[in-house]
Write an enzyme that holds these catalytic residues in place. Structure first.
Site, PDB file in Angstrom:
ATOM      1  NE  ARG A  81      -3.657  -2.443   0.156  1.00  0.00           N
ATOM      2  CZ  ARG A  81      -3.154  -3.542  -0.355  1.00  0.00           C
ATOM      3  NH1 ARG A  81      -2.215  -3.725  -1.211  1.00  0.00           N
ATOM      4  NH2 ARG A  81      -3.960  -4.533  -0.399  1.00  0.00           N
ATOM      5  CD  GLU A 129      -5.775   0.284   2.660  1.00  0.00           C
ATOM      6  OE1 GLU A 129      -6.109   0.275   1.453  1.00  0.00           O
ATOM      7  OE2 GLU A 129      -5.743  -0.746   3.418  1.00  0.00           O
ATOM      8  CB  SER A 162      -9.458  -1.880   3.796  1.00  0.00           C
ATOM      9  OG  SER A 162      -9.958  -2.997   3.174  1.00  0.00           O
TER      10      SER A 162
END
Length: 338
Positions: free
Chosen positions: A164, A334, A238
């Protein structure tokens, strides 16, 4: 024609549905408009934030600067034997691009079906799901350099992809605006059903030899069953990353929690399932004020209506503290917090 608007509500432009305003707002449909935009004297004095689908951001206050929405569209494909180089404008909806590829037999992105957001954001975040990451199919991207007004091409090696992560979230953060992305796909399908949920869904459908369309439909079904639709309830997918820890740290965790869900990584570390950790702490489906976690997936924070960004952020802090106290593991968000 380029328009710079003032005092614009960002509620329609973020999937959490947080009602904040930006001092200035501009939507870009052509690369040339970026050149024009940054020649504007007002713009030169503003802090900047670039959005695509607004699906990976939490606004906690009004934005005292310029928000740029990327709206550059267009998809094309070049074939050389089995190799397919597919290029999409930064403003293309990610899933529209995936379906373009699947419908033409271009394999590689089918496991990434139904991920919210736009093409331009995909390499920044190195998006991933169900056994595939963006870096696995990335060829290159073009980006506008804010300082010089030049367009630069970034190769795979240039992007420094991580979990990520990419160079656009690191050392080059805020210096470039991605305008298009090219993907390295194949007309000879290499099906990846290694992720257990995909296998289970295909078996349920009685499919033994799946094609990429079967995989895409299976992934889409799984996502719909687990994740809330941002058009009906505000969320950013998420909210936390799956934590990656060293083996010695994992030894401490597993000694106290033998059933902890975990996966080995290529570099010898251990990835834990953030959703599982959160659920074990009793947060799945919990509602606090106007926010909470999704009933089917503890990894997703939602806006039940009228939540402020600070309310969602405070709720996420409680979850981080709870997981740290129970497992000794620190969760990392995130979602971009502004």
């Amino acid at each position: 024609m380029l328009q710079i608007q003032e005092n614009v509500s960002l509620k329609p432009y973020n999937s959490f549905g947080i009602d904040v305003k930006a001092n200035y707002f501009a939507e870009i449909f052509e690369e040339e408009e970026l050149v024009e935009l940054f020649q504007n004297e007002i713009v030169k004095k503003q802090q900047l934030f670039v959005i695509g689908g607004g699906s990976n951001v939490l606004f906690t206050q009004n934005y005292e600067g310029l928000v740029i929405k990327m709206g550059i569209k267009g998809i094309s494909a070049q074939m050389v034997g089995d190799l397919v180089l597919a290029t999409a404008g930064a403003g293309e909806v990610w899933n529209d691009f995936v379906q373009y590829c699947v419908s033409r037999g271009f394999a590689g992105v089918e496991n990434l079906s139904l991920i919210p957001g736009t093409v331009g954001a995909s390499p920044i975040q190195n998006i991933g799901a169900y056994g595939i990451e963006l870096k696995d199919v990335f060829e290159s991207c073009t980006a506008f350099e804010i300082k010089t007004g030049n367009i630069k091409t970034f190769t795979y090696a240039d992007c420094h992809f991580g979990y990520r992560e990419s160079i656009f979230k690191g050392e080059l953060k805020g210096q470039y605006i991605i305008t298009s992305v090219t993907f390295r796909l194949s007309s000879a399908a290499k099906i990846n059903t290694s992720y257990g949920a995909i296998e289970a869904e295909l078996q349920k459908r009685g499919i033994e030899n799946p094609n990429i369309e079967d995989v895409s439909e299976a992934v889409s079904h799984i996502r719909v069953s687990k994740l809330p639709d941002p058009s009906t309830i505000g969320n950013a997918g998420s909210f936390f990353k799956n934590p990656v820890i060293e083996k010695y740290e994992f030894a401490d965790v597993v000694a106290k929690h033998p059933d902890v869900v975990h996966y080995p990584t290529a570099d010898g570390k251990i990835k834990l399932a953030a959703g599982w950790l959160i659920e074990q702490c009793g947060w799945k489906g919990k509602i606090v004020g106007n926010t909470g976690t999704w009933k089917n997936q503890a990894l997703v924070l939602v806006n039940h209506g009228g939540a402020t960004g600070t309310e969602v952020y405070a709720f996420s802090e409680q979850i981080i503290d709870s997981v740290k106290s129970t497992f000794g593991v620190t969760l990392e968000r995130e979602v971009n917090i502004l």
